[in-house]
Design a protein around this motif. Structure first.
Motif, PDB file in Angstrom:
ATOM      1  N   GLN A  34      11.459  -2.302   1.426  1.00 20.43           N
ATOM      2  CA  GLN A  34      12.757  -2.529   0.797  1.00 20.43           C
ATOM      3  C   GLN A  34      13.538  -1.226   0.827  1.00 20.43           C
ATOM      4  OE1 GLN A  34      13.584  -5.657  -0.366  1.00 20.43           O
ATOM      5  NE2 GLN A  34      11.616  -6.250   0.511  1.00 20.43           N
ATOM      6  N   GLY A  35      14.815  -1.310   0.579  1.00 22.05           N
ATOM      7  CA  GLY A  35      15.598  -0.091   0.470  1.00 22.05           C
ATOM      8  C   GLY A  35      16.706  -0.022   1.496  1.00 22.05           C
ATOM      9  N   GLU A  36      17.277   1.168   1.597  1.00 27.81           N
ATOM     10  CA  GLU A  36      18.429   1.395   2.469  1.00 27.81           C
ATOM     11  C   GLU A  36      18.104   1.103   3.930  1.00 27.81           C
ATOM     12  OE1 GLU A  36      20.928   5.296   3.655  1.00 27.81           O
ATOM     13  OE2 GLU A  36      20.632   4.964   1.501  1.00 27.81           O
ATOM     14  N   ARG A  37      16.936   1.555   4.392  1.00 28.28           N
ATOM     15  CA  ARG A  37      16.526   1.332   5.782  1.00 28.28           C
ATOM     16  C   ARG A  37      15.203   0.579   5.776  1.00 28.28           C
ATOM     17  NH1 ARG A  37      13.947   3.273  10.402  1.00 28.28           N
ATOM     18  NH2 ARG A  37      12.647   4.829   9.410  1.00 28.28           N
ATOM     19  N   SER A  38      15.266  -0.703   6.138  1.00 23.95           N
ATOM     20  CA  SER A  38      14.056  -1.519   6.177  1.00 23.95           C
ATOM     21  C   SER A  38      13.118  -1.012   7.274  1.00 23.95           C
ATOM     22  CB  SER A  38      14.430  -2.978   6.441  1.00 23.95           C
ATOM     23  OG  SER A  38      13.281  -3.767   6.491  1.00 23.95           O
ATOM     24  N   MET A  39      11.815  -1.002   6.975  1.00 23.68           N
ATOM     25  CA  MET A  39      10.831  -0.499   7.918  1.00 23.68           C
ATOM     26  C   MET A  39       9.695  -1.520   8.030  1.00 23.68           C
ATOM     27  SD  MET A  39       8.449   2.954   7.647  1.00 23.68           S
ATOM     28  CE  MET A  39       9.691   3.768   6.741  1.00 23.68           C
ATOM     29  N   THR A  40       9.211  -1.719   9.262  1.00 30.57           N
ATOM     30  CA  THR A  40       8.084  -2.609   9.487  1.00 30.57           C
ATOM     31  C   THR A  40       6.790  -1.886   9.114  1.00 30.57           C
ATOM     32  OG1 THR A  40       9.264  -3.639  11.321  1.00 30.57           O
ATOM     33  CG2 THR A  40       6.889  -4.017  11.210  1.00 30.57           C
ATOM     34  N   ILE A  41       5.919  -2.597   8.402  1.00 35.09           N
ATOM     35  CA  ILE A  41       4.604  -2.065   8.038  1.00 35.09           C
ATOM     36  C   ILE A  41       3.575  -3.072   8.529  1.00 35.09           C
ATOM     37  CG2 ILE A  41       3.083  -1.333   6.176  1.00 35.09           C
ATOM     38  CD1 ILE A  41       5.706  -0.922   4.501  1.00 35.09           C
ATOM     39  N   ALA A  42       2.721  -2.631   9.459  1.00 39.02           N
ATOM     40  CA  ALA A  42       1.673  -3.499  10.008  1.00 39.02           C
ATOM     41  C   ALA A  42       0.325  -3.012   9.502  1.00 39.02           C
ATOM     42  CB  ALA A  42       1.710  -3.477  11.533  1.00 39.02           C
ATOM     43  N   LYS A  43      -0.454  -3.936   8.945  1.00 35.36           N
ATOM     44  CA  LYS A  43      -1.805  -3.608   8.490  1.00 35.36           C
ATOM     45  C   LYS A  43      -2.779  -4.465   9.273  1.00 35.36           C
ATOM     46  CE  LYS A  43      -0.618  -2.337   3.776  1.00 35.36           C
ATOM     47  NZ  LYS A  43      -0.963  -2.513   2.357  1.00 35.36           N
ATOM     48  N   TYR A  44      -3.839  -3.819   9.768  1.00 30.41           N
ATOM     49  CA  TYR A  44      -4.886  -4.572  10.445  1.00 30.41           C
ATOM     50  C   TYR A  44      -6.212  -3.847  10.295  1.00 30.41           C
ATOM     51  CZ  TYR A  44      -3.596  -1.448  14.386  1.00 30.41           C
ATOM     52  OH  TYR A  44      -3.295  -0.371  15.182  1.00 30.41           O
ATOM     53  N   THR A  45      -7.269  -4.575  10.587  1.00 26.82           N
ATOM     54  CA  THR A  45      -8.620  -4.032  10.474  1.00 26.82           C
ATOM     55  C   THR A  45      -9.256  -3.971  11.850  1.00 26.82           C
ATOM     56  OG1 THR A  45      -8.837  -4.961   8.262  1.00 26.82           O
ATOM     57  CG2 THR A  45     -10.875  -4.326   9.374  1.00 26.82           C
TER      58      THR A  45
END
Length: 152
Positions: free
Chosen positions: A20-31
């Motif tokens: 969230q916020g001014e500049r949205s950023m992709t966050i990828a989580k994997y195992t």
């Protein structure tokens, strides 16, 4: 120095979220399932460690677009530990690898032939460029100038 390099297979498709916020950023989580070297267990199965990885921004977008369950990938980054209190009031400790770099560890054809299994890459199945000579080098066309090559 805090540096980690791992090669393993994705246990499932990456989980994607957006900040969230001014500049949205992709966050990828994997195992990643990373095989242990050395002894096998009593059932003659090789044991593995399951390492949580987190990719941010462009690396997260790359993982979202291209990474799928069962793919073998090579990653590098740093270990980050943390903790939180769960809903039962217990303190939970976390360890993640925050990724700087990630790439495919198998050829495209090996990945597409893999299906849903965890098959290993077969070097004899790798595609050979049309212009390859028997010694593994490519023919350079006669009309290419020597100054355009990265060596003399």
């Amino acid at each position: 120095m805090n540096r980690v390099i791992l090669m393993g297979r994705l246990t499932r498709d990456p989980e994607i979220r957006y900040s969230q916020g001014e500049r949205s950023m992709t966050i990828a989580k994997y195992t990643l399932a990373v095989d242990r070297r050395g002894r096998r267990n009593q059932d003659n199965d090789q044991s593995a460690d399951f390492i949580n990885c987190v990719a941010f921004d462009r690396a997260g977008e790359f993982a979202e677009k291209y990474f799928r369950q069962g793919m073998r990938v090579l990653v590098s980054g740093r270990i980050q530990t943390g903790n939180y209190v769960n809903k039962d009031g217990q303190k939970v400790y976390t360890t993640d690898v925050i990724l700087d770099d990630q790439e495919f560890a198998d050829s495209k054809s090996a990945a597409s032939n893999m299906g849903s299994g965890y098959a290993q890459s077969d070097p004899s199945q790798r595609p050979v460029p049309d212009s390859a000579i028997g010694d593994g080098f490519m023919n350079i066309p006669d009309d290419v100038e020597d100054e355009g090559l990265p060596f003399n």
